[in-house]
Design a protein around this motif. Structure first.
Motif, PDB file in Angstrom:
ATOM      1  N   ALA A   7       0.855  -1.189   0.000  1.00 48.79           N
ATOM      2  CA  ALA A   7       0.000   0.000   0.000  1.00 48.79           C
ATOM      3  C   ALA A   7       0.886   1.233   0.000  1.00 48.79           C
ATOM      4  N   VAL A   8       0.405   2.290  -0.612  1.00 46.71           N
ATOM      5  CA  VAL A   8       1.033   3.602  -0.517  1.00 46.71           C
ATOM      6  C   VAL A   8       0.061   4.505   0.227  1.00 46.71           C
ATOM      7  N   ILE A   9       0.545   5.165   1.266  1.00 46.43           N
ATOM      8  CA  ILE A   9      -0.304   6.069   2.046  1.00 46.43           C
ATOM      9  C   ILE A   9       0.439   7.385   2.290  1.00 46.43           C
ATOM     10  N   ARG A  10      -0.289   8.470   2.108  1.00 41.57           N
ATOM     11  CA  ARG A  10       0.227   9.803   2.422  1.00 41.57           C
ATOM     12  C   ARG A  10      -0.751  10.471   3.381  1.00 41.57           C
ATOM     13  N   VAL A  11      -0.236  10.947   4.508  1.00 40.44           N
ATOM     14  CA  VAL A  11      -1.053  11.563   5.542  1.00 40.44           C
ATOM     15  C   VAL A  11      -0.724  13.045   5.642  1.00 40.44           C
TER      16      VAL A  11
ATOM     17  N   VAL B  21      -6.085  11.884   3.978  1.00 41.11           N
ATOM     18  CA  VAL B  21      -5.223  10.717   3.819  1.00 41.11           C
ATOM     19  C   VAL B  21      -5.489  10.150   2.430  1.00 41.11           C
ATOM     20  N   ASP B  22      -4.437   9.938   1.669  1.00 33.86           N
ATOM     21  CA  ASP B  22      -4.564   9.280   0.368  1.00 33.86           C
ATOM     22  C   ASP B  22      -4.015   7.873   0.484  1.00 33.86           C
ATOM     23  N   VAL B  23      -4.778   6.913  -0.007  1.00 31.10           N
ATOM     24  CA  VAL B  23      -4.394   5.503   0.054  1.00 31.10           C
ATOM     25  C   VAL B  23      -4.461   4.922  -1.352  1.00 31.10           C
ATOM     26  N   TRP B  24      -3.353   4.324  -1.783  1.00 33.10           N
ATOM     27  CA  TRP B  24      -3.308   3.614  -3.051  1.00 33.10           C
ATOM     28  C   TRP B  24      -3.008   2.148  -2.738  1.00 33.10           C
ATOM     29  N   SER B  25      -3.932   1.280  -3.032  1.00 29.30           N
ATOM     30  CA  SER B  25      -3.737  -0.144  -2.776  1.00 29.30           C
ATOM     31  C   SER B  25      -4.846  -0.901  -3.487  1.00 29.30           C
ATOM     32  N   GLY B  26      -4.800  -2.213  -3.406  1.00 30.00           N
ATOM     33  CA  GLY B  26      -5.891  -3.051  -3.887  1.00 30.00           C
ATOM     34  C   GLY B  26      -6.655  -3.581  -2.693  1.00 30.00           C
TER      35      GLY B  26
ATOM     36  N   GLN C 214     -12.474  11.900   4.808  1.00 28.03           N
ATOM     37  CA  GLN C 214     -11.170  12.512   4.522  1.00 28.03           C
ATOM     38  C   GLN C 214     -10.159  11.503   3.994  1.00 28.03           C
ATOM     39  N   VAL C 215     -10.537  10.237   4.004  1.00 28.31           N
ATOM     40  CA  VAL C 215      -9.649   9.184   3.492  1.00 28.31           C
ATOM     41  C   VAL C 215     -10.005   8.932   2.035  1.00 28.31           C
ATOM     42  N   ARG C 216      -9.118   9.311   1.147  1.00 23.73           N
ATOM     43  CA  ARG C 216      -9.349   9.180  -0.291  1.00 23.73           C
ATOM     44  C   ARG C 216      -8.654   7.909  -0.776  1.00 23.73           C
ATOM     45  N   PHE C 217      -9.457   6.976  -1.235  1.00 19.35           N
ATOM     46  CA  PHE C 217      -8.922   5.674  -1.632  1.00 19.35           C
ATOM     47  C   PHE C 217      -8.883   5.542  -3.141  1.00 19.35           C
ATOM     48  N   HIS C 218      -7.726   5.099  -3.653  1.00 20.94           N
ATOM     49  CA  HIS C 218      -7.510   4.909  -5.078  1.00 20.94           C
ATOM     50  C   HIS C 218      -7.246   3.417  -5.308  1.00 20.94           C
ATOM     51  N   ASN C 219      -8.283   2.677  -5.665  1.00 26.16           N
ATOM     52  CA  ASN C 219      -8.143   1.225  -5.794  1.00 26.16           C
ATOM     53  C   ASN C 219      -7.273   0.874  -6.994  1.00 26.16           C
ATOM     54  N   GLN C 220      -6.513  -0.201  -6.861  1.00 23.24           N
ATOM     55  CA  GLN C 220      -5.578  -0.638  -7.888  1.00 23.24           C
ATOM     56  C   GLN C 220      -5.921  -2.057  -8.347  1.00 23.24           C
TER      57      GLN C 220
END
Length: 745
Positions: A377-381, A386-391, A412-418
């Motif tokens: 996972a990639v996470i930036r806080v 919070v941005d989360v890039w993961s599957g 506030q948690v923005r999820f970018h599914n992969q």
């Protein structure tokens, strides 16, 4: 007493709530659609008609919110929309979209209701309806349980039809041509004179219109895509090695992290010495996290090396340290106090098996998920978000769990599914995301990429649950007349949902899934589930309870049929009390030419297991060679109501068979000193290429309900193989993996 008279009190209460569904949830709330999330921040000139279609002057984007774990669901979802939107592959882009309650899974209620899939009674259907209402109000967006196609089949076609009719209205507004005289094809509205107005050209006008809701879906005879062979949207990228997964993601300013966790799942870390690791090249930070320690470095390899250099003092496991003690706990759980529920009770199985019964015991081990892509996972806080890039397969729950770690609200948690490189249930878990969030929280503003080592992935997998079954049965006059099957295992739902903070009251159907719900009519049949106290933490594994309980039920049934002196296929067909399931058995018998003469040393076994509403039958043919068992051929028939893509359907079934056979042959997780003894693929290998049999597949479309096929091919594989080995060798295999007792070539 009739079956109706034997309805369990809990089932009655659920049914009563269903009948009063309007009172429990409010009919208005259940029927009211959610707002379209694509409208938030919509650019001028862009049009969206529903949560699945977005068009601007440049392109058409179709939202495919179910997670793609390699099963091809992104393409299948897009095809359903494109079918009605009259747009072709190559004329649109796809996106997983942002998590939203508008993407709630309409099909999850079918698996959760305590009724057999073959039960379409008023009580069963009403209960499913009220459970569906609850799932909608929770906004449960989830990929799993072979539910993506049942969830998508109608609503995504409706989404395409709404967009199509609204675009026709936009063209009518622009040209003055009545809507009734307009057609659509190839991503454009066709005027009577042959002029084609591309959807992208109409986006600006369509943006100012209310979507047309009163639409009709195309008849199957008009389908261009559904039921026809397709080339998946990800096919070219995957065969050329250019498909991007979460593990491939690169973000500017990103640092790389890995973790060292207590190899005794859930155990504490008492302390650690990181002096050697700190001195290694590229190491940026060593940070404490719950249950372990994290290393942050300038690349993944250096993080791995530094993590290995940390000297950790680990606490004990919160479960029995040795594997034999796990089995002892399971064996001791067949008691009245630990009875979870009696799921089938027809006739009087106890009396019918009181004397002279045939008895057998079976075991199913812990098994790792073992996807090719390790957890990442990639996470930036930041303070704002919070941005989360993961599957991940449950994105809205992810927002809650990550937000709780970082102190942010779920919104506030923005999820970018992969795209995911395999899951099999692995990406239903959140511990790796909690860890990534803990690390990123300590490095605000910096994107942190967490990658598990393969060994860490194995050590901290939450495997398939351990289980044991004890069966008693009797035969008479060449027929099976009584079967009493008891199954004991820890509750996978309690373990898995507990980690997500979700209580799961009531009996756990997964203890007996694949056993209680097979539609056989025996004079005397009882299936009971016993709940074992929690041992090692466990999770959903491809087909969940049916992977073990299906093996137990069908293997014991095969033994009883042999005791009766009956034909394994004919007796199953005779006992089957469900037309669709009987047809599945008859089809696989025809496919395999069951009953024909076999060469010396060969044997065939048949198995039938219903899981996730899909009756599935498999015939396995083996040869007993001087060097071991060779699996030659497998025939599979499954009833799914509608095959969306015949090519992908065949691939999913074949892959499920290989997955089921390989794990039945070779795979297990065992514990010593509280730690999993298997650390990589070679410790729990599946099927090798040279061992793979020919696999013949047929999807039946007789049922009225559309079903999914990702998991149902798995459960029958193990019992069909065991039954075939018995037919070839006379040796019964009652415990997986089978390589403890026979060799495979």
């Amino acid at each position: 007493m009739s079956r109706v008279g034997k309805i369990a009190r809990r089932s009655f209460l659920i049914g009563s709530a269903a009948i009063l569904g309007g009172v429990a949830f409010g009919v208005y709330r259940v029927k009211t659609p959610y707002a379209n999330p694509l409208e938030y921040g919509l650019a001028e000139g862009s049009a969206t008609f529903n949560p699945w279609v977005l068009i601007d002057a440049e392109k058409v984007t179709l939202i495919t919110p179910h997670a793609d774990k390699g099963q091809g669901v992104a393409s299948a979802q897009a095809a359903l929309i494109a079918e009605e939107l009259d747009i072709e592959f190559g004329q649109f882009e796809i996106s997983f979209g942002a998590p939203d309650k508008a993407y709630w899974n309409t099909a999850m209620a079918a698996e959760g209701a305590p009724f057999m899939a073959s039960d379409d009674s008023f009580l069963a259907e009403t209960t499913r309806g009220v459970m569906g209402g609850a799932i909608k109000l929770l906004g449960m967006q989830m990929t799993g349980g072979s539910s993506a196609m049942p969830d998508s089949f109608v609503k995504l076609r409706e989404a395409g039809a709404v967009a199509r009719e609204t675009l026709k209205l936009a063209a009518s507004k622009q040209t003055g041509v009545p809507v009734a005289r307009l057609k659509t094809a190839n991503g454009a509205v066709q005027l009577p004179d042959g002029t084609a107005l591309k959807y992208t050209e109409l986006a600006g006008i369509a943006a100012g219109l209310d979507p047309v809701r009163n639409v009709s879906l195309r008849a199957p005879s008009e389908w261009r895509l559904i039921g026809k062979p397709m080339q998946r949207l990800d096919m070219l990228a995957k065969v050329t090695g250019t498909q991007g997964y979460g593990i491939d993601l690169q973000i500017d300013g990103m640092v790389h992290a890995t973790v060292r966790m207590n190899p005794r799942q859930g155990g504490a870390i008492n302390g650690y010495d990181d002096s050697a690791a700190k001195a290694m090249p590229g190491v940026k930070a060593i940070l404490p996290i719950t249950g372990g320690v994290a290393v942050v470095a300038d690349n993944t390899w250096r993080a791995f090396q530094a993590a290995d250099a940390i000297d950790c003092d680990w606490g004990p496991a919160p479960y029995p340290a040795e594997q034999d003690d796990h089995w002892a706990e399971v064996a001791a759980s067949f008691t009245k106090d630990q009875l979870d529920k009696t799921w089938r009770d027809e006739g009087d199985a106890a009396a019918a098996t009181a004397q002279g019964a045939f008895e057998a015991e079976y075991r199913s081990p812990y098994v790792a998920h073992q996807p090719l892509e390790p957890l990442n996972a990639v996470i930036r806080v930041t303070d704002e978000a919070v941005d989360v890039w993961s599957g991940q397969q449950v994105p809205r729950l992810l927002q809650q769990i990550v937000g709780k770690v970082t102190g942010h609200k779920p919104a506030q948690v923005r999820f970018h599914n992969q795209f995911i490189g395999g899951s099999f249930g692995h990406r239903l878990e959140f511990e790796y995301l909690k860890q990534a969030a803990e690390i990123a929280k300590q490095m605000p503003g910096t994107p942190v990429k967490l990658t598990y080592k393969r060994e860490e992935d194995f050590a901290h997998d939450f495997p398939r649950h351990i289980a044991m079954a004890r069966g008693k049965g009797t035969v008479a006059d060449g027929k099976v007349v009584a079967m009493d099957l008891s199954i004991a295992s820890p509750s996978v739902m309690t373990s898995q949902m507990g980690r997500a903070g979700i209580p799961v009251p009531g009996p756990d159907m997964q203890i007996v899934a694949g056993a209680w719900n097979n539609a056989y009519a025996l004079p005397n049949l009882r299936v009971r589930g016993y709940r074992v106290p929690e041992l090692a933490p466990v999770s959903s594994w491809r087909s969940v309870g049916a992977a073990g309980a299906g093996f137990f039920f069908d293997s014991f049934l095969d033994e009883l049929i042999h005791e009766a002196g009956a034909d394994p296929m004919a007796e199953r067909i005779r006992m089957m009390n469900h037309d669709l399931s009987r047809k599945v058995l008859e089809t696989v018998a025809e496919m395999s030419s069951w009953g024909g003469e076999l060469a010396p040393g060969k044997g065939r076994g048949v198995a039938f297991v219903e899981s996730f509403g899909v009756p599935t039958a498999e015939v396995v043919e083996v040869t007993n060679t001087d060097d071991g068992i060779r699996i030659d051929k497998v025939w599979v028939a499954a009833e799914v109501g509608q095959v969306v893509d015949p090519v992908n359907f065949e691939n999913l079934v074949q892959g499920g068979v290989v997955f089921g056979l390989g794990h039945a042959m070779n795979s297990r997780i065992t514990y010593a000193d509280g730690m999993a003894e298997q650390a990589n693929f070679w410790d729990a290998e599946g099927m090798r290429n040279y061992q793979c049999p020919e696999i013949f597949v047929k999807g039946l479309e007789n049922g009225s309900k559309v079903r999914g096929i990702g998991e149902p091919p798995v459960p029958p594989a193990a019992p069909a193989l065991a039954n075939a080995i018995f037919a070839a060798t006379g040796k019964r295999l009652r415990e997986m993996p089978f390589n403890q007792f026979v060799d495979f070539v």
